[in-house]
Design an enzyme around this catalytic site. Structure first.
Site, PDB file in Angstrom:
ATOM      1  N   GLU A 231      10.041   1.191  11.708  1.00 44.18           N
ATOM      2  CA  GLU A 231       9.377   3.004  11.542  1.00 44.18           C
ATOM      3  C   GLU A 231       9.255   3.261  13.041  1.00 44.18           C
ATOM      4  O   GLU A 231       7.915   2.713  13.410  1.00 44.18           O
ATOM      5  CB  GLU A 231       8.254   2.879  10.600  1.00 44.18           C
ATOM      6  CG  GLU A 231       8.171   3.976  10.634  1.00 44.18           C
ATOM      7  CD  GLU A 231       7.796   4.386   9.301  1.00 44.18           C
ATOM      8  OE1 GLU A 231       7.221   5.778   8.895  1.00 44.18           O
ATOM      9  OE2 GLU A 231       6.823   3.702   8.139  1.00 44.18           O
ATOM     10  N   LYS A 249       9.590   7.038   3.768  1.00 44.53           N
ATOM     11  CA  LYS A 249       9.318   6.786   1.940  1.00 44.53           C
ATOM     12  C   LYS A 249      10.684   6.452   1.312  1.00 44.53           C
ATOM     13  O   LYS A 249      11.894   7.195   1.635  1.00 44.53           O
ATOM     14  CB  LYS A 249       8.935   8.081   1.575  1.00 44.53           C
ATOM     15  CG  LYS A 249       7.104   8.259   2.314  1.00 44.53           C
ATOM     16  CD  LYS A 249       6.332   6.890   1.398  1.00 44.53           C
ATOM     17  CE  LYS A 249       5.397   6.339   2.114  1.00 44.53           C
ATOM     18  NZ  LYS A 249       4.377   5.357   1.349  1.00 44.53           N
TER      19      LYS A 249
END
Length: 432
Positions: A231, A249
């Protein structure tokens, strides 16, 4: 701030992991090891920093006032999650320093796309830069192909029963129903001790076949981290002034059966729950970036893209903006930290709720960042990360995994998601 002299030399390709293995015994070894994919073109290896800061943030939170070293080229840093959450949570026990900074005069940059290596030397004058470049060049000759070590940890023990986590998820769902917040990322933790002869670098070697875009090993003194993070928190290009963030997410586990694996990815992409969870964080990150961006420049460039990693599929979006004139790395971090994807919405309230269910997180879900010679910054979110502290009986480790809790979250499903997320680290640490 006086500009430093930089000497750069181009050399043939060497495997960055092999080079890192050859210098792991030096002071302050660093390996920022990317997977060579679209987001991981560059890897960096270094050791022997000439300035180090390990300790609290300045009392007023002004990152610019750090003198050893300042936020300048050749600096690598780590901000612990708890340093950013303290405004919401108040004082909590310290489990990791707020801020770690180190300036590296000698560094190797590996271009995975062009299969070349840049030898970098930095100094206050040309002679010092040349000396640093010679030192970095010597690291290339010391490279050695590492063997995969045995699992370095005998155990991987949960810090709390599974029921504690599912109860926490249920409580957050109730708080959401009561209008207290929209989303919170709640984590579980595991801990253990490495065998006496083992080193945190062994964990990095065991993750080599599962490399992520923002993989890392860093040891300063008796502290170390191993990260296999996919990420991106922030990138900043000082030439174009572009800021970018790519919050994750939405997660599904990978499956050995190709048809089932593809179906899980399709299911994730179509999931209304996961899209809603992702969109909440996109909105949060847009608001955070707007604090340091030119008015009207912040936009969601891409929404709900599938990224597939060795153990999980993820739902990822991209948000960008143009930084205001004069805004630099310290300003961007101060405006946006901690990352919204691992806090929740609203961020301040989510961090309070997290603190009510979790002990301090330490470096997990903080950020590791690197500032290059042209001032470009890349900062990762420290998910898929284990932290290590050396004491008299060897290295103790701690690793966490979390899930974003929303109104329709099911406690057992969120528990299973944390198991999927921790799988690669669990196998790297103790083989199970």
């Amino acid at each position: 701030m006086t500009a430093r002299v930089v000497e750069t030399r181009n050399r043939p390709w060497r495997d960055p992991l092999a080079v890192a293995d050859g210098l792991k015994h030096l002071v302050g070894p660093l390996a920022l090891l990317s997977d060579g994919g679209a987001l991981g073109r560059w890897s960096f290896v270094a050791a022997e920093p000439d300035q180090v800061h390990v300790g609290p943030l300045p009392s007023d939170g002004d990152l610019h006032r750090l003198g050893a070293p300042p936020f300048e080229t050749g600096v690598v840093g780590l901000i612990a999650y708890d340093a950013g959450a303290r405004a919401a949570t108040g004082p909590r026990p310290e489990v990791w320093p707020d801020l770690m900074l180190a300036r590296y005069p000698a560094m190797l940059a590996f271009d995975h796309r062009n299969r070349s290596v840049s030898v970098i030397g930095r100094g206050d004058d040309a002679a010092a830069a040349r000396t640093a470049a010679e030192r970095a060049e010597g690291w290339l000759t010391a490279a050695r192909d590492p063997a995969r070590p045995a699992a370095p940890a005998a155990s991987f023990d949960a810090e709390a029963p599974s029921g504690t986590y599912t109860d926490a998820v249920a409580d957050v769902v109730d708080r959401i129903a009561a209008g207290e917040l929209f989303q919170a990322n709640i984590a579980r933790a595991w801990a253990g001790t490495l065998a006496p002869e083992a080193d945190p670098f062994d964990v990095l070697l065991r993750l080599a076949d599962r490399a992520a875009a923002y993989g890392a090993f860093w040891r300063l003194g008796d502290l170390a981290i191993v990260s296999n993070s996919p990420e991106l928190f922030l990138t900043f290009d000082p030439h174009t002034r572009r800021i970018e963030t790519r919050p994750i997410k939405g997660t599904r586990p990978r499956d050995a059966d190709p048809a089932r694996d593809a179906a899980l990815a399709v299911e994730l992409e179509a999931s209304a729950k996961d899209r809603a969870e992702n969109l909440m964080i996109v909105d949060l990150m847009r608001n955070d970036l707007a604090r340091v961006a030119l008015p009207g420049s912040v936009a969601a460039d891409r929404l709900f893209e599938i990224e597939s990693h060795p153990t999980v599929h993820h739902l990822v979006s991209t948000v960008s903006g143009l930084a205001k004139e004069g805004a630099g790395p310290a300003d961007l971090l101060a405006a946006t930290f901690p990352p919204g994807s691992i806090t929740g919405a609203p961020k301040h309230q989510a961090m309070k709720v997290i603190a009510s269910h979790e002990p301090p997180r330490g470096p997990w879900c903080g950020s590791l960042f690197h500032i290059e010679d042209d001032g470009r910054m890349t900062a990762s979110v420290l998910i898929r990360t284990a932290s290590f502290r050396r004491s008299g009986d060897g290295w103790r480790f701690r690793a966490l995994a979390g899930a974003g809790i929303v109104a329709d979250s099911e406690p057992e499903a969120e528990l299973a998601e944390t198991d999927a997320k921790i799988l690669a680290l669990r196998e790297a640490l103790n083989g199970s």
